[in-house]
Design an enzyme around this catalytic site. Structure first.
Site, PDB file in Angstrom:
ATOM      1  N   ALA A 333       0.807  -1.086  -0.006  1.00 43.38           N
ATOM      2  CA  ALA A 333      -0.161   0.013   0.071  1.00 43.38           C
ATOM      3  C   ALA A 333       0.795   1.325   0.094  1.00 43.38           C
ATOM      4  CB  ALA A 333      -0.719   0.194   1.233  1.00 43.38           C
ATOM      5  N   MET A 334       0.295   2.502  -0.162  1.00 43.39           N
ATOM      6  CA  MET A 334       1.119   3.686  -0.245  1.00 43.39           C
ATOM      7  C   MET A 334       0.291   4.775   0.380  1.00 43.39           C
ATOM      8  SD  MET A 334       3.882   5.290  -0.855  1.00 43.39           S
ATOM      9  CE  MET A 334       3.755   6.997  -0.468  1.00 43.39           C
ATOM     10  N   ASN A 336      -0.140   8.033   0.296  1.00 39.99           N
ATOM     11  CA  ASN A 336      -0.418   9.203  -0.188  1.00 39.99           C
ATOM     12  C   ASN A 336      -1.372  10.221   0.719  1.00 39.99           C
ATOM     13  OD1 ASN A 336       0.968   8.221  -2.869  1.00 39.99           O
ATOM     14  ND2 ASN A 336      -0.969   6.992  -2.919  1.00 39.99           N
ATOM     15  N   HIS A 368      -0.863   0.882   9.086  1.00 41.42           N
ATOM     16  CA  HIS A 368       0.426   1.402   8.842  1.00 41.42           C
ATOM     17  C   HIS A 368       0.279   2.593   8.116  1.00 41.42           C
ATOM     18  CE1 HIS A 368       4.457   0.304   7.333  1.00 41.42           C
ATOM     19  NE2 HIS A 368       4.221   1.305   6.256  1.00 41.42           N
ATOM     20  N   GLU A 369      -0.461   2.601   7.122  1.00 40.43           N
ATOM     21  CA  GLU A 369      -0.804   3.863   6.217  1.00 40.43           C
ATOM     22  C   GLU A 369      -1.281   4.955   7.099  1.00 40.43           C
ATOM     23  OE1 GLU A 369       1.036   3.360   3.805  1.00 40.43           O
ATOM     24  OE2 GLU A 369       0.937   1.235   3.767  1.00 40.43           O
ATOM     25  N   GLU A 391       9.529   4.411   8.282  1.00 33.78           N
ATOM     26  CA  GLU A 391       8.783   2.916   8.322  1.00 33.78           C
ATOM     27  C   GLU A 391       8.915   2.112   9.162  1.00 33.78           C
ATOM     28  OE1 GLU A 391       6.922   2.324   6.072  1.00 33.78           O
ATOM     29  OE2 GLU A 391       7.520   3.664   4.184  1.00 33.78           O
TER      30      GLU A 391
HETATM   31 ZN   LIG Z   1       5.123   2.635   5.154  1.00 36.05          ZN
END
Ligand SMILES: [Zn+2]
Ligand SMILES: *[C@@H]1O[C@H](CO)[C@@H](O)[C@H](O)[C@H]1NC(C)=O
Ligand SMILES: *[C@@H]1O[C@H](CO)[C@@H](O)[C@H](O)[C@H]1NC(C)=O
Ligand SMILES: *[C@@H]1O[C@H](CO)[C@@H](O)[C@H](O)[C@H]1NC(C)=O
Ligand SMILES: *[C@@H]1O[C@H](CO)[C@@H](O)[C@H](O)[C@H]1NC(C)=O
Length: 926
Positions: A333-334, A336, A368-369, A391
């Site tokens: 995932a990202m 943004n 996490h995101e 991270e």
């Molecule tokens: Zn991450």
């Protein structure tokens, strides 16, 4: 970014180094690799071949210009042009301030064609300099605009560009994803900017510290929906070049980094929820949303969001948060800002089809995101060398956010298996690397990709957890909150966080033996971790750098001599828990000196990032406790004892027999964590020895151990019901998997029957979702072409991504070589196996004892294609090499693997092998 790719540094280098050479036909991969490697080493150390000092030959932007705002309009075409190419066009203007006078504008631009001469306008009183020439530097990915006169310091200017780029299917920058719905091909335009691909979408100052405000506009077909970081503020239909399009304008973003931008055009639909003026939406394919696959994500996003807002004590600055599931996505995932993108399996859940593991994946990835929305997005590390903090923190945050959404799962315990134990295996190699790198060591895009590794994510999370534990959660969050508040909308280096934590320590009256910085330097600046040996005969406590291969020496020196300040939490049979700080290499503590049937256990709940060894007497006492009253040892430590013992045995610090004896108590254990820890370690035995005479005795021993667990779940569930606890559900799967793989007939019959029933009536799958991965794999392994072809048909028909994944992985369990070879060929056809799934598929085949040599041959034979597709800076390439060589254990194989990844610490296996057979035959599990 979310996880979804696990690579070791060493293997990471293989991919990167290979990218440096133009490789044609390769037959002997290892040889070519070592040649390339030596070439590369010469290059980087020979000053005579260093590039020029010109700014455009440097990988970092000069500090002469500073962007303020961008105004970007992009128009992705979801239909191919007459030549079959998918493109996008765009125009962008960037307003920047000149900080230091210069006659050069250097701005990132990669694979973009300028379709008009860029123009420069002065926003101050003086006229803008005239453009003399424009040069594209493809290697360093710059557009260099040379000016006849100089820009004036303190003045602002606007640079306007119009450009065209390819909307390719390479999963990076502005790219396209395709899928079929009711037989109709659909195309999605989407983005993945992190780390260095925003420059593939529009010219920009593409470094995380070059924060700016972005005004985004998307042109798109009126039948599609456009999304970006901000909320929609305008939508009109207009005609451009004879085409009717909708122009969607988004609210300007907050001050942010380019790598967090996102644009999506699709015909996805959504479900939504509003919580205290925050709009949360889940977007996906229509079919998936209509089937309710977004509901679980929607139900957990809100609670998780609320948790982080409280935890950070800083309000979320945006009015919305969209979560979008994409059919093609290279990572997990990202994050943004305001528009988070996911792999489908990380967001979509179907109650009747997905497993609890799928569910856990979704909630942890979302958490996490969301953790990043503040830690990473609001406050951003200045450069990629500090990525581990970003991270590592988000990975730690996964467990906190998930625990909030699913409080009954005890999910925080699982960090020990999923991150701490996992990264121990990599960080114990002589070739590991420290968490922190020097800024100048991380320059090129490939080097930046390389920092996204298991060390950054999992060791980062482990040391953050250790820090939070010894500071106490209260002091830790206090420091975290002032850090975020102080640096919001700007950039930091990791020591800024230490400073704020120190202030929190000082104001709380907590005492630490050293400053936060002094303690953490040793964990952050030197690689690896210690093994702490407690000698209960003498009371001596000693630390030593733990290396899996005792023959190796660390690749690099350490200014701290590989010594750490170690917080040792410990307990005794008759004493409460205490904390001891080990500050020297060797110390003496009378508390640790014991006798009689007293015992000592250290690193309670594995909150410390180190392994523990004891004198033989204490080991025996602990083994005895495990056998007679294991409840007096916390469940996490039951898993720790096994994992420490096995790894100490690999490093030849304790006997293999001792390691195997730590698994004896499993005959009566029903908890997941100790079982999983043992199976992880025994899997390694299988990996190394399943082609040898160790295999028989192993099977017998493990079969005996699992019998009770299988019976336990038979009584508890009759294989019809789902066990109530989250980890019990995992252990039920373990019971089934191990009982079947060791040939327990009750188990194999059960599995065969279920799969047969399904084949007879494909419309009704009688297999419980949690058990599917295991059942599919067992049935396909035991079956032939008929079973495999049925699985393929079901794979093609499946509409839930996680179900597809289970079948895709299970088809690699086949035992007939021709089936596996055919399957390997399918991976070259994107119509059969999606690009995002190619590496995991080949790796699954390689993890099958029959498939391993086939996969190795296949990778070598198709090297050029695979390298072109996944080489370069893709994470999956190193993963692939590691996966296909995982099982190498014969001297010849080891030689090949050593060439590929020197220093992997595998020499000990041969030695170990000899002691294993004797150890196994001496074990009595009854
Ligand atoms: Zn991450
Ligand atoms: C952005 O550019 C477009 C077209 O060039 C223009 O219409 C619009 O007003 C600009 N927006 C801002 C915020 O400058
Ligand atoms: C644009 O056109 C589409 C179809 O042609 C229509 O459905 C839509 O409502 C229009 N949108 C606006 C903002 O006028
Ligand atoms: C260890 O972990 C268990 C399970 O999460 C928890 O109940 C216990 O309180 C922890 N022990 C300590 C000393 O933190
Ligand atoms: C513990 O100390 C005793 C006595 O000095 C010594 O014989 C033994 O080898 C030590 N054990 C370990 C594991 O250091």
């Amino acid at each position: 970014m979310g996880k979804g790719f696990y690579i070791s540094k060493t293997v990471g280098i293989v991919g990167i180094v290979l990218a440096a050479g133009a490789l044609a036909t390769i037959t002997a991969l290892p040889v070519v690799y070592s040649q390339e490697k030596s070439k590369n080493e010469v290059k980087s150390t020979d000053p005579t071949v260093a590039p020029s000092n010109e700014p455009w030959d440097q990988w970092r932007l000069p500090q002469t210009l500073s962007p303020k705002t961008y105004n970007v309009t992009l128009w992705p075409r979801l239909q191919p042009d007459p030549t079959g190419l998918y493109i996008f066009t765009g125009m962008s203007s960037v307003v920047f301030r000149c900080v230091e006078k210069t006659n050069l504008i250097l701005i990132h631009s990669n694979k973009l064609n300028m379709i008009k001469q860029p123009t420069l306008t002065a926003l101050g009183s003086k006229p803008a300099p005239t453009i003399e020439s424009i040069v594209m530097h493809t290697k360093t990915q710059y557009m260099a605009i040379h000016l006849k006169e100089e820009l004036t310091a303190g003045e602002s200017y606007e640079l306007y560009t119009e450009f065209l780029g390819e909307l390719s299917d390479d999963l990076g920058g502005f790219y396209r994803s395709e899928y079929y719905e009711n037989g109709v091909k659909k195309v999605v335009a989407t983005t993945q900017m992190q780390a260095t691909d925003a420059r593939k979408a529009f010219p920009c100052f593409d470094e995380p510290a070059m924060k700016a405000v972005f005004h985004i506009t998307l042109l798109h077909d009126p039948a599609t929906v456009a999304l970006s970081n901000g909320v929609v503020i305008g939508k009109v239909n207009i005609t451009v070049d004879g085409t009717l399009v909708t122009r969607t304008t988004f609210a300007p973003t907050e001050i942010m980094s380019t790598y967090l931008l996102a644009f999506i055009v699709s015909d996805f639909v959504f479900i939504e929820q509003n919580i205290d003026n925050l709009q949360i939406r889940i977007f996906a394919r229509q079919e998936a949303i209509n089937a309710g696959q977004g509901e679980y994500a929607l139900s957990v996003t809100g609670p998780s969001f609320k948790f982080f807002e409280k935890y950070y004590n800083v309000p979320y600055p945006l009015p919305k948060s969209d979560q979008v599931a994409l059919p093609d996505f290279s990572f997990g995932a990202m994050e943004n800002w305001g528009l988070i993108t996911y792999r489908e399996t990380s967001l979509l859940y179907d109650e009747g089809i997905s497993s609890n593991e799928n569910k856990e994946r979704i909630i942890t990835v979302i958490a996490h995101e969301l953790a990043h929305q503040w830690f990473g997005n609001l406050v951003t590390v200045r450069w990629w060398n500090d990525l581990w903090l970003n991270e590592g923190f988000a990975t730690y945050g996964e467990y906190l956010g998930a625990d909030e959404a699913e409080p009954d799962w005890n999910i925080k315990d699982l960090i020990v298996l999923n991150d701490v134990h996992k990264v121990f295996a990599i960080d114990a190699l002589a070739s590991s690397h420290p968490l922190s790198s020097k800024e100048e060591e991380i320059q090129r895009p490939e080097q930046i990709s390389e920092v996204f590794d298991t060390i950054a994510y999992s060791k980062g999370a482990s040391v953050v957890r250790m820090l939070s534990t010894f500071l106490t959660e209260e002091v830790f969050t206090q420091g975290l909150q002032t850090y975020l508040d102080h640096f919001k909308f700007s950039n930091t280096v990791y020591t800024d966080l230490w400073e704020h934590l120190q202030r929190a320590v000082d104001s709380s009256g907590t005492t630490l033996p050293r400053t936060v910085q002094e303690i953490m330097d040793r964990w952050v600046l030197q690689m690896g971790f210690p093994v702490v040996t407690i000698n209960t005969t003498t009371g001596q406590i000693t630390q030593e750098h733990f290396l899996l291969d005792p023959e190796t020496k660390p690749d690099r020196p350490s200014e701290f001599n590989y010594e750490w300040f170690v917080p040792i939490s410990w307990t005794k049979k008759e004493a409460a828990q205490a904390l001891y700080w080990l500050l020297q290499k060797t110390e003496q503590s009378d508390h640790m000196k014991i006798s009689g049937d007293e015992w000592v256990l250290a690193n309670i709940n594995v909150t410390g990032y180190y392994r523990v060894n004891y004198d033989n007497e204490n080991w025996q006492r602990l083994l005895n406790v495990l056998q007679t009253s294991r409840q007096s040892i916390p469940v996490i430590n039951r898993a720790q004892i096994i994992d420490d013992a096995f790894n100490l045995a690999k490093a030849e610090i304790v006997e293999t027999t001792l390691a195997l004896r730590t698994t004896l108590f499993l005959a009566s254990e029903t908890e997941y964590m100790p079982w999983e820890s043992a199976l992880d370690n025994l899997d390694y035995f299988y990996l190394m020895f399943d082609r040898t005479e160790v295999y028989g005795p192993m099977q017998t021993y493990v079969g005996n151990q699992v019998k009770n667990l299988f019976d336990y779940f038979t009584t508890l569930t009759n294989w019809e019901n789902v066990p109530p606890g989250h980890t019990d559900q995992y252990n039920q799967v373990n019971a089934l998997r191990v009982a079947c793989s060791t040939g327990l007939e009750d188990c194999t019959t059960l599995v065969k029957t279920w799969f047969q029933q399904w084949m007879e009536n494909p419309k009704v799958n009688p297999i419980k979702p949690n058990l599917r991965s295991t059942v599919y794999c067992s049935a396909i392994a035991a079956g032939g072409e008929k079973e495999w072809d049925f699985a393929w048909e079901m794979f093609e028909k499946a509409t839930v991504a996680s179900e597809k994944d289970k079948l895709r992985t299970a088809m690699a369990c086949a035992t007939e070589p021709w089936l596996l070879n055919r399957y390997l060929k399918y991976t070259l056809d994107p119509g059969k196996i999606r690009k995002q799934d190619v590496t995991p598929t080949i790796v699954s085949i390689a993890s099958n004892v029959v498939g391993q040599p086939l996969a190795w041959d296949f990778v070598r034979a198709n090297w050029e294609y695979i390298f072109n597709q996944f080489g370069g800076k893709s994470f999956s390439f190193p993963n692939l090499i590691n996966g296909v060589t995982n099982r190498f254990s014969t001297p010849f194989e080891l030689e090949q693997k050593l060439l590929l990844s020197p220093g992997m610490g595998i020499v000990y296996q041969t030695l170990w092998f000899q002691t294993t057979i004797t150890s196994l035959s001496g074990l009595d599990s009854s």
